[in-house]
Scaffold this motif. Structure first.
Motif: not given
Length: 77
Positions: A38, A42, A56, A59-60, A63-66, A73, A76-77
């Protein structure tokens, strides 16, 4: 992770970063993404984005930011 911190971190990567090809993945870890992966993703996105809004958005989309800072993020889930 914030947009500014991603931009600051890429300074080291641009100057001396050499990429390596990852080893093959097994079926057991096909759906797992490590924190290191991850982080590297990024950095690549930050290095290739045009500005903070582009960063931004990318990344969104990846799925690299939550949306909430207390959760990992989506990737990573």
């Amino acid at each position: 992770m914030t947009i500014g911190s991603a931009r600051r971190e890429i300074g080291d990567v641009r100057q001396g970063g050499t990429g390596s090809i990852p080893g093959p993945r097994t079926a057991a870890d096909a759906y797992r993404v490590s924190d290191d992966q991850v982080h590297k993703a990024r950095l690549v996105v930050a290095e290739n984005s045009e500005d903070s809004e582009d960063l931004r958005l990318l990344l969104d989309m990846l799925g690299l930011i939550s949306a909430t800072p207390d959760q990992p993020p989506p990737v990573s889930r």
